[in-house]
Motif scaffolding. Structure first.
Motif, short mmCIF file in Angstrom:
data_model
loop_
_atom_site.label_atom_id
_atom_site.label_comp_id
_atom_site.label_asym_id
_atom_site.label_seq_id
_atom_site.Cartn_x
_atom_site.Cartn_y
_atom_site.Cartn_z
N ALA A 289 0.83 -1.21 0.00
CA ALA A 289 0.00 0.00 0.00
C ALA A 289 0.87 1.25 0.00
O ALA A 289 0.58 2.23 -0.72
CB ALA A 289 -0.93 -0.01 1.21
N ASN A 290 1.93 1.25 0.78
CA ASN A 290 2.85 2.40 0.81
C ASN A 290 3.50 2.63 -0.55
O ASN A 290 3.66 3.77 -1.00
CB ASN A 290 3.93 2.19 1.87
CG ASN A 290 3.43 2.41 3.28
OD1 ASN A 290 2.41 3.07 3.48
ND2 ASN A 290 4.12 1.87 4.26
N ALA A 291 3.91 1.52 -1.20
CA ALA A 291 4.54 1.64 -2.51
C ALA A 291 3.57 2.23 -3.53
O ALA A 291 3.95 3.05 -4.38
CB ALA A 291 5.04 0.27 -2.98
N LEU A 292 2.31 1.82 -3.44
CA LEU A 292 1.30 2.34 -4.37
C LEU A 292 1.08 3.83 -4.16
O LEU A 292 1.16 4.62 -5.11
CB LEU A 292 -0.01 1.57 -4.17
CG LEU A 292 -1.21 2.07 -4.98
CD1 LEU A 292 -0.99 1.79 -6.46
CD2 LEU A 292 -2.50 1.43 -4.48
N ILE A 293 0.80 4.24 -2.94
CA ILE A 293 0.42 5.62 -2.68
C ILE A 293 1.61 6.57 -2.83
O ILE A 293 1.43 7.79 -2.99
CB ILE A 293 -0.23 5.77 -1.27
CG1 ILE A 293 -1.13 7.01 -1.23
CG2 ILE A 293 0.82 5.79 -0.18
CD1 ILE A 293 -2.32 6.94 -2.14
N ALA A 294 2.83 6.04 -2.83
CA ALA A 294 4.01 6.88 -3.03
C ALA A 294 4.01 7.53 -4.41
O ALA A 294 4.71 8.53 -4.64
CB ALA A 294 5.29 6.05 -2.85
#
Length: 671
Positions: A289-294
């Motif tokens: 999720a963090n990689a996506l929203i980055a």
């Protein structure tokens, strides 16, 4: 006080100025607000009646109030104002309606009421075409949320056809609402803002009442809501807001995540505390999720982390069609449930478009799997509830023409369309309400003797009920009204099935009980106060119902916001659905990425994506591509599964049957 992490503790303890808490997904934002309320009462001696906490749904407000009550052992909870923005606005307007030229008992219009009024105003403007009433209503709503007045609307329209149409009727729409002594949902924020801006003494009165203000989900505030917060908190700066720009889902209805940044300009002493520890999701889910929203632009940078297990790989199920997707996902759900001895309530199937649920509903029913679909028919959308609420609205506000038209033939009174058209013409000529026009002596020139007798009979009874409503206890009044109407007999006569009639009457009795509870529990004692509160609940609670039992949750990503589930299936993870084909510009892709992020962070233990090679859309079959968002996640954390890697369809269905057979055998041995 239960254990808080250092950042949560700092947010709870800071009271020396305005505070922005940047709360990432699953970081305990409600915990911070509820503990801070308890601390303000216990350690700083602020009376509960001077603390106001605001959120976006009645459900969230009820949860927050229950948490504070637990922390306070039930003390003071009744004195606290924990509510939605709209309820806060309603409270302000109820005390100062005369200052905005309204009368007591004003009506609240839901979207259906607003569209009916706008349809009337747009009549004849689109010959041979369907009227764009829904789009016009949405545009007027956006303008109200952005503090754009009818005088400013033509310039704001910019030549776009829908906006031009909205600009033409905006002022007339407002004038009709005023004449009907009615407001729409957006007025419950806009009118208090204008009231406080234009009346310094009323503003000071409310600033003295609101000694400390707390706001949840601040990234979803529109300009009107932001201004209400700024007005109430400006002098003292006794303010805590909690938000996360990575979870803003409602830009399409005016939400401005940039309001988080605006706080720094309007409150120069603003302190910022970040909640970055996630207490919900596994490490692998959080990493993806963090990689996506980055990939989205950020107002504030955050780095979410957790100390939970890394967790299972995120599965990506490639399916042949939307029907195959439903069969595959539900078979996987069943197999997982039986293998791990979980409950149905542990699972959620989330989707971008409501239409995606249809095939899943069918397969769930065929497999006899109990499910709950959020956003189904609301209690206040039921025909019998709308009938009774319309009567009550009319008793409180005789100028409510929408309510008048709904109840005049419920039950049947042989007042036909011809009579109503003549009555409407008379009301237009007199510039008054339908009820007032029906009592005008001049109406007899338009109606036949029979038409006049039927109409007079209804209005005479209605005026008697209005008189009774001034003295009778509200629940008793409703019961007497239902008896007068022979409403239960009418239900039996008009329903084909006796059980349906009985169920509808039980719903009506539940409404009466609700009125009785509100009159007993709340400060609202008059019928108009209770009706306003109930109407607002009916508008705001749509799509926010709780799962009532051990059921699989089936819902849109928007409806899932604020919830969490051990196991989540995010279906339709493909181009055209997520991201949606209507949001392909850069800002739209960012909003769609936020939706995917919110969906992913609902999952605690397992997260499974699915997409189809082909999907039916608009009567034709289209070829689909996997969502670009899957490529933005760490490849090592995704486990792709092709259709030819799964057992054939019957074998897949048999996986659950094997477990069922074993379960029956086990139960038999235990008997």
């Amino acid at each position: 006080m239960p254990e808080l992490n250092p950042q949560q503790k700092a947010a709870v303890q800071y009271v020396n100025g305005p505070l922005l808490v940047l709360a990432g997904a699953g970081s305990g934002k409600t915990t911070v607000i509820t503990h801070k309320i308890a601390r303000l009462i216990r350690d700083y001696g602020i009376a509960p009646r001077h603390i106001v906490a605001v959120t976006f749904t009645n459900k969230a407000a009820r949860k927050m109030k229950a948490c504070v009550a637990d922390l306070q052992n039930g003390n003071h909870s009744k004195d606290l104002l924990i509510s939605t923005f709209h309820t806060l606005g309603l409270n302000i307007l109820r005390e100062h309606f005369e200052a905005i030229d309204y009368r007591p008992g004003f009506s609240l219009y839901d979207s259906e009421d607003s569209q009916a009024l706008l349809s009337k105003l747009l009549r004849g403007q689109y010959p041979g075409k369907s009227s764009p009433v829904g789009a016009v209503r949405h545009q007027i709503s956006l303008w109200k949320n952005s503090l754009v007045s009818p005088a400013e609307a033509p310039l704001a329209a910019g030549g776009e056809s829908i906006q031009d149409a909205a600009a033409r009727v905006y002022g007339e729409y407002n004038r009709h609402l005023q004449a009907y002594n009615a407001m729409d949902l957006d007025d419950l924020i806009l009118k208090p803002v204008r009231l406080l801006q234009e009346n310094p003494e009323i503003l000071e009165e409310w600033r003295q009442r609101v000694r400390y203000l707390l706001v949840e989900e601040f990234q979803e505030t529109n300009l009107s809501q932001y201004e209400l917060v700024r007005l109430l908190a400006a002098q003292r700066g006794a303010l805590t807001v909690v938000g996360d720009d990575d979870q803003s889902l409602y830009a399409w209805r005016g939400a401005r995540p940039e309001n988080l940044k605006q706080l720094q300009q309007d409150f120069p002493l603003l302190k910022i505390i970040k909640l970055e520890q996630n207490f919900r999701s596994s490490g692998r889910i959080l990493k993806a999720a963090n990689a996506l929203i980055a990939n989205n632009p950020h107002i504030f940078e955050k780095a979410l982390w957790c100390d939970r297990d890394y967790g299972e790989s995120l599965r990506v199920l490639r399916t042949r069609s939307d029907e195959h997707e439903a069969e595959r996902v539900i078979s996987e759900l069943l197999y997982h449930k039986f293998k791990h001895n979980t409950d149905f309530r542990d699972y959620a199937i989330l989707y971008r478009e409501s239409s995606q649920s249809l095939v899943f509903e069918r397969v769930l029913r065929e497999r006899r799997i109990p499910f709950f679909q959020s956003g189904g028919t609301s209690f206040f959308d039921k025909t019998e509830i709308k009938d009774v609420m319309s009567y009550l609205r009319l008793l409180c506000n005789p100028g409510d023409d929408n309510a008048f038209l709904r109840v005049i033939n419920t039950p049947r009174r042989e007042i036909g369309q011809d009579t109503l058209q003549l009555l409407a013409a008379h009301a237009t000529e007199l510039r008054t309400s339908l009820l007032q026009a029906s009592m005008d002596p001049g109406i007899d020139r338009r109606l036949t003797a029979r038409q006049e007798t039927s109409l007079r009979g209804f209005t005479h009874w209605l005026m008697e009920m209005i008189t009774k409503s001034e003295d009778d206890e509200p629940a008793k009044l409703v019961c007497d009204m239902l008896v007068d109407l022979h409403y239960e007999d009418w239900l039996k006569d008009t329903c084909n099935d006796h059980k349906i009639a009985q169920r509808r009457m039980e719903n009506v009795l539940e409404l009466v009980a609700w009125i009785q509870r509100l009159a007993r529990q709340e400060e609202e004692k008059t019928l108009s106060d209770l009706v306003a509160r109930l109407t607002l609940s009916g508008i705001l609670d749509k799509g926010n119902e709780d799962n009532p039992g051990d059921l699989v949750s089936l819902m849109t990503v928007h409806a899932a916001k604020g919830l969490e589930f051990p196991h989540v299936f995010l279906i339709g993870m493909e181009e055209g659905l997520l991201p949606h084909h209507q949001h392909q510009e850069a800002s739209g892709i960012a909003e769609e990425r936020t939706l995917a992020y919110v969906a992913m962070t609902r999952a605690c233990q397992t997260l499974t994506f699915s997409f189809s090679d082909r999907r039916k859309r608009g009567g034709e079959v289209i070829h689909c591509e996997p969502s670009r968002f899957l490529k933005e996640m760490p490849a090592d954390d995704l486990k792709w599964e092709e259709p030819d890697q799964e057992p054939d369809h019957q074998a897949m269905l048999g996986r659950a049957d094997v477990y069922l057979a074993n379960l029956r055998s086990t139960l038999g041995n235990n008997q």
